[in-house]
Scaffold this motif. Structure first.
Motif, PDB file in Angstrom:
ATOM      1  N   LEU A 151      47.268  29.039  47.717  1.00 55.41           N
ATOM      2  CA  LEU A 151      48.025  28.147  48.686  1.00 55.41           C
ATOM      3  C   LEU A 151      48.694  26.936  47.964  1.00 55.41           C
ATOM      4  O   LEU A 151      49.895  26.583  48.294  1.00 55.41           O
ATOM      5  CB  LEU A 151      47.186  27.578  49.764  1.00 55.41           C
ATOM      6  N   CYS A 156      51.821  28.402  46.515  1.00 53.97           N
ATOM      7  CA  CYS A 156      52.978  28.626  47.613  1.00 53.97           C
ATOM      8  C   CYS A 156      53.624  27.520  48.129  1.00 53.97           C
ATOM      9  O   CYS A 156      54.748  27.279  48.165  1.00 53.97           O
ATOM     10  CB  CYS A 156      52.481  29.591  48.683  1.00 53.97           C
ATOM     11  N   TYR A 157      52.913  26.302  48.448  1.00 55.16           N
ATOM     12  CA  TYR A 157      53.414  25.149  49.060  1.00 55.16           C
ATOM     13  C   TYR A 157      53.766  24.314  48.142  1.00 55.16           C
ATOM     14  O   TYR A 157      54.824  23.484  48.546  1.00 55.16           O
ATOM     15  CB  TYR A 157      52.002  24.626  49.786  1.00 55.16           C
ATOM     16  N   PHE A 192      57.214  26.096  48.019  1.00 52.79           N
ATOM     17  CA  PHE A 192      57.871  25.656  49.291  1.00 52.79           C
ATOM     18  C   PHE A 192      58.565  24.200  49.476  1.00 52.79           C
ATOM     19  O   PHE A 192      59.658  23.973  49.820  1.00 52.79           O
ATOM     20  CB  PHE A 192      56.860  25.958  50.266  1.00 52.79           C
ATOM     21  N   GLY A 193      57.646  23.187  48.879  1.00 49.25           N
ATOM     22  CA  GLY A 193      58.231  21.728  49.043  1.00 49.25           C
ATOM     23  C   GLY A 193      59.414  21.510  48.171  1.00 49.25           C
ATOM     24  O   GLY A 193      60.209  20.649  48.644  1.00 49.25           O
ATOM     25  N   TYR A 213      62.883  29.268  45.669  1.00 49.20           N
ATOM     26  CA  TYR A 213      62.645  30.114  46.828  1.00 49.20           C
ATOM     27  C   TYR A 213      62.254  31.589  46.355  1.00 49.20           C
ATOM     28  O   TYR A 213      61.311  32.387  46.588  1.00 49.20           O
ATOM     29  CB  TYR A 213      63.322  30.129  48.054  1.00 49.20           C
ATOM     30  N   ILE A 221      48.394  31.860  56.544  1.00 50.85           N
ATOM     31  CA  ILE A 221      49.012  30.625  56.343  1.00 50.85           C
ATOM     32  C   ILE A 221      49.646  30.846  54.769  1.00 50.85           C
ATOM     33  O   ILE A 221      50.866  29.931  54.483  1.00 50.85           O
ATOM     34  CB  ILE A 221      47.748  29.926  56.153  1.00 50.85           C
ATOM     35  N   ALA A 222      49.333  31.649  53.691  1.00 49.25           N
ATOM     36  CA  ALA A 222      50.001  31.721  52.663  1.00 49.25           C
ATOM     37  C   ALA A 222      51.418  32.374  52.618  1.00 49.25           C
ATOM     38  O   ALA A 222      52.441  31.875  51.879  1.00 49.25           O
ATOM     39  CB  ALA A 222      49.296  32.658  51.726  1.00 49.25           C
ATOM     40  N   PRO A 225      55.593  29.705  54.184  1.00 48.72           N
ATOM     41  CA  PRO A 225      56.576  29.153  53.313  1.00 48.72           C
ATOM     42  C   PRO A 225      57.975  30.510  53.357  1.00 48.72           C
ATOM     43  O   PRO A 225      59.158  29.772  53.557  1.00 48.72           O
ATOM     44  CB  PRO A 225      56.249  28.748  51.946  1.00 48.72           C
ATOM     45  N   TYR A 269      59.358  30.719  56.794  1.00 49.94           N
ATOM     46  CA  TYR A 269      60.316  29.384  57.076  1.00 49.94           C
ATOM     47  C   TYR A 269      61.633  29.550  56.705  1.00 49.94           C
ATOM     48  O   TYR A 269      62.699  29.233  57.180  1.00 49.94           O
ATOM     49  CB  TYR A 269      59.575  28.311  56.619  1.00 49.94           C
TER      50      TYR A 269
END
Length: 307
Positions: free
Chosen positions: A22, A25-26, A29-30, A44, A192-193, A196, A199
């Motif tokens: 996670l 991935c995040y 994403f950030g 991305y 949840i993973a 991103p 989105y």
């Protein structure tokens, strides 16, 4: 004392694995959100292309750091259980085809009557155009289901995700939560993973009402649904290759239906199995499997199925 230490180590392994997957991935994403130019798109791209590899890399790192010597629940000898292989290779594709058929029956104006297969090449990163008129939709789906069932390269590729989420994490979650709750938690965290990616428009059209948030909610349902099926197959087989086959089949055939539609856009209802109607067959299958799961199933049962 030994059991307490083993439980603490399992907790550490579970938390470390999730932090790595996670977190990766995040963080990407950030970074992609902060860098809104071509570099942001490149970030991305790393997230999208590396998504399947991150879980297995996290497993290798977790095993190394925690000195986890637990056996790998993996074998290529899927022919030893022909009935289970037939289920994994064909049933998901049939259910997806039925879901697409139901969608086009409800919305007949959405059906184009042709297959715009150039879109599949675009997904693979190549530019191509091509249209095939469908004289027999039933024959088309039979061929498509057969191809997805034996598309071994994609099934092997999906081992990356399945080794992480079902082979490594699921048994540790079963030990912590019990089987039923573990299956649900596993699917939720897997979803949840994916957030991103969703989105940024992966799997769904950003023209959908409420996008990207509505797309993200729908993807959670998709992952919960598929997570039950994948976890169930893992539990009864003790071999991660079987859920990898299911995962590969879903990914191959799952993008076909949208290129039969007029808009060629993945909606919240379908025709792909990422939409509510498109995945209706998978939801029914998952509900049956979840009802069959016994709350008394232990981690030791899962381990004993490896051999």
């Amino acid at each position: 004392m030994m059991k307490k230490l083993e439980k603490q180590n399992t907790t550490k392994q579970r938390i470390l694995y999730l932090s790595l997957v996670l977190g990766t991935c995040y963080l990407l994403f950030g970074a992609a959100l902060l860098i809104k130019n071509d570099i942001g798109h490149s970030v991305y791209g790393i997230l999208q292309k590396g998504f399947t590899a991150f879980p297995v890399l996290a497993v290798l790192i977790t095993r190394k750091i925690t000195k986890d010597k637990s056996p790998w629940r993996f074998s290529l000898k899927v022919w030893k259980r022909p009935g289970l292989w037939l289920f994994c290779a064909f049933v998901p594709g049939i259910l997806i085809a039925l879901g697409a058929g139901l969608y086009f029956m409800i919305f007949p104006e959405a059906f184009s009557g042709s297959f715009h297969y150039g879109g599949l090449f675009t997904l693979a990163g190549a530019e191509a155009e091509g249209v095939m008129q469908l004289d027999s939709p039933v024959q088309f789906w039979i061929v498509t289901i057969a191809i997805s069932a034996v598309f071994i390269p994609i099934q092997l590729l999906e081992l990356g995700e399945e080794i992480g989420w079902r082979e490594y994490l699921l048994p540790k979650q079963i030990e912590r939560y019990g089987l039923r709750r573990a299956v649900l938690v596993n699917g939720l965290l897997w979803g949840i993973a994916h957030m991103p990616l969703i989105y940024f428009g992966f799997n769904y059209s950003l023209d959908n009402p409420g996008a990207p948030w509505s797309n993200m909610v729908m993807m959670l349902l998709v992952c919960m649904t598929l997570g039950i099926i994948l976890s169930y197959v893992m539990v009864i087989s003790g071999n991660v290759m079987y859920p990898a086959i299911v995962h590969g089949v879903v990914n191959v055939i799952g993008e076909v239906a949208v290129y039969l539609s007029v808009t060629e856009k993945s909606g919240l209802l379908g025709p792909n199995p990422t939409g509510l109607i498109g995945m209706s067959g998978l939801i029914l299958c998952a509900a049956v499997m979840f009802c069959k799961i016994s709350t008394g199933f232990s981690l030791q049962n899962l381990k004993s199925m490896v051999n």
